[in-house]
Design an enzyme around this catalytic site. Structure first.
Site, mmCIF file in Angstrom:
data_model
loop_
_atom_site.group_PDB
_atom_site.id
_atom_site.type_symbol
_atom_site.label_atom_id
_atom_site.label_comp_id
_atom_site.label_asym_id
_atom_site.label_seq_id
_atom_site.Cartn_x
_atom_site.Cartn_y
_atom_site.Cartn_z
ATOM 1 N N ASP A 100 0.972 -1.228 -0.010
ATOM 2 C CA ASP A 100 -0.052 0.042 0.137
ATOM 3 C C ASP A 100 0.816 1.384 0.157
ATOM 4 O OD1 ASP A 100 -2.742 -0.938 0.585
ATOM 5 O OD2 ASP A 100 -3.021 1.116 1.390
ATOM 6 N N LYS A 141 -3.864 3.337 -2.815
ATOM 7 C CA LYS A 141 -5.174 3.729 -2.660
ATOM 8 C C LYS A 141 -5.527 4.779 -2.054
ATOM 9 C CE LYS A 141 -7.389 -0.057 -0.809
ATOM 10 N NZ LYS A 141 -7.824 1.108 0.036
ATOM 11 N N MET A 168 -7.925 10.276 9.282
ATOM 12 C CA MET A 168 -8.492 10.733 7.729
ATOM 13 C C MET A 168 -9.200 12.059 7.984
ATOM 14 S SD MET A 168 -9.600 7.103 6.052
ATOM 15 C CE MET A 168 -10.280 6.281 7.714
HETATM 16 N N1 SAH Z 1 -4.892 1.072 9.030
HETATM 17 C C1 SAH Z 1 -4.109 2.335 9.348
HETATM 18 C C2 SAH Z 1 -5.157 3.398 9.035
HETATM 19 C C3 SAH Z 1 -5.488 3.354 7.686
HETATM 20 S S1 SAH Z 1 -6.393 4.954 7.400
HETATM 21 C C4 SAH Z 1 -3.733 2.074 10.983
HETATM 22 O O1 SAH Z 1 -4.201 1.326 11.323
HETATM 23 O O2 SAH Z 1 -3.069 3.119 11.045
HETATM 24 C C5 SAH Z 1 -5.416 6.152 6.874
HETATM 25 C C6 SAH Z 1 -5.094 7.172 7.838
HETATM 26 O O3 SAH Z 1 -4.479 6.881 9.168
HETATM 27 C C7 SAH Z 1 -4.327 8.582 7.515
HETATM 28 O O4 SAH Z 1 -5.485 9.254 6.705
HETATM 29 C C8 SAH Z 1 -4.017 8.987 8.741
HETATM 30 O O5 SAH Z 1 -5.064 9.760 9.533
HETATM 31 C C9 SAH Z 1 -3.785 7.781 9.591
HETATM 32 N N2 SAH Z 1 -2.326 7.491 9.619
HETATM 33 C C10 SAH Z 1 -1.763 6.423 9.111
HETATM 34 N N3 SAH Z 1 -0.241 6.621 9.336
HETATM 35 C C11 SAH Z 1 0.037 7.724 9.689
HETATM 36 C C12 SAH Z 1 1.083 8.451 10.042
HETATM 37 N N4 SAH Z 1 2.173 7.954 9.918
HETATM 38 N N5 SAH Z 1 0.897 9.706 10.642
HETATM 39 C C13 SAH Z 1 -0.168 10.237 10.720
HETATM 40 N N6 SAH Z 1 -1.484 9.676 10.317
HETATM 41 C C14 SAH Z 1 -1.257 8.410 9.890
#
Ligand code: SAH
Length: 252
Positions: free
Chosen positions: A36, A58, A171
């Protein structure tokens, strides 16, 4: 037929050292890696040298691979007898469509194993020194998506504002103004601490620490972009006071 297997692997929020040992082992078994776009490419150091790598971005608004295509591809590869590693940011079961993918794969008779990752909602606040729970300041933590805040599918702002929990909003950056308006409208105080973190745990990490009534202007001024996490709650006052995890950039 000798069917393969699919690992749904959570790669954590960014810093490659936040991978689990199980993730490293599963990556090492994979013939094909579907990665991803939120995932740090450094995880590929743990794959076999001859593993095939397929990029399946995505990210909303950018180049994207439809979910149905990704699912078909995983089924097809596993039916060929290959071991597939589907690598996602954070944890596969937290806003990661892991549930849907497991359903499709098991319906197709494919063996699936889910490997947890550290979700951004835990790893990113920790990188700033923010404990998401602290018994003096909150009674828990709520993980919520900010993505639907505009579409008429409004969250229950009153319940969120009065939950007594730290709010960790995934998000949420694009809807930050409506999130703030929703929480203020439900009675959350203007001075409630808020942190917005872009690329948490990575060398490119950027942070805005503010409060509810200033955060939209502060984030706009700093020009923060996705992926970003929004943390709302008293515990945000610990940001930067005691950095519990060494950011990746300081080790390099
Ligand atoms: N499955 C992932 C989330 C996917 S949705 C998890 O468990 O973390 C994607 C969202 O995750 C982004 O829009 C943001 O809000 C958050 N996100 C993921 N990685 C991030 C990072 N390194 N720093 C800040 N926000 C992050």
């Amino acid at each position: 037929m000798n069917k393969g297997k699919v690992y749904l692997i959570g790669a954590g929020p960014g810093d490659v050292e936040l991978l689990t040992l199980k993730a490293v082992r599963a990556l090492g078994e994979a013939d094909v890696v579907l990665i991803d776009d939120l995932v740090n490419r450094e995880v590929l150091q743990f794959t076999k040298t001859n593993a095939r790598v397929i990029e399946v971005g995505k990210r909303g608004g950018c180049r994207s691979t439809p979910q149905a295509f990704i699912e078909r591809k995983m089924v097809q590869l596993a039916v060929e007898g290959l071991t597939v590693a589907r690598v996602k940011g954070g944890d596969p079961y937290v806003f990661g469509r892991g549930g849907e993918e497991v359903e499709t794969l098991t319906r197709a008779g494919i063996v699936v194993e889910v490997v947890n990752g550290i979700t951004a909602g835990l790893g990113v606040p920790a990188a700033l020194g923010i404990p998401v729970t602290h018994r003096e300041f909150c009674r828990g933590v709520t993980f919520v998506t900010g993505h639907t805040a505009k579409s008429g599918d409004e969250p229950n702002w009153h319940a969120l504002a009065h939950s007594g929990t730290t709010l960790v909003i995934y998000m949420g950056l694009n809807n930050l103004a409506s999130i703030v308006a929703g929480l203020r409208g439900a009675g959350m105080r203007a001075s409630m601490p808020v942190a917005v973190v872009q690329n948490g745990t990575l060398p490119t990490q950027r942070i805005v620490v503010s409060q509810l009534d200033h955060v939209v202007a502060d984030v706009a001024r700093e020009g923060l972009a996705s992926p970003a996490l929004v943390v709302v709650g008293e515990v945000v006052k610990f940001a930067g006071s005691k950095v519990l995890q060494e950011p990746a950039r300081q080790r390099a």
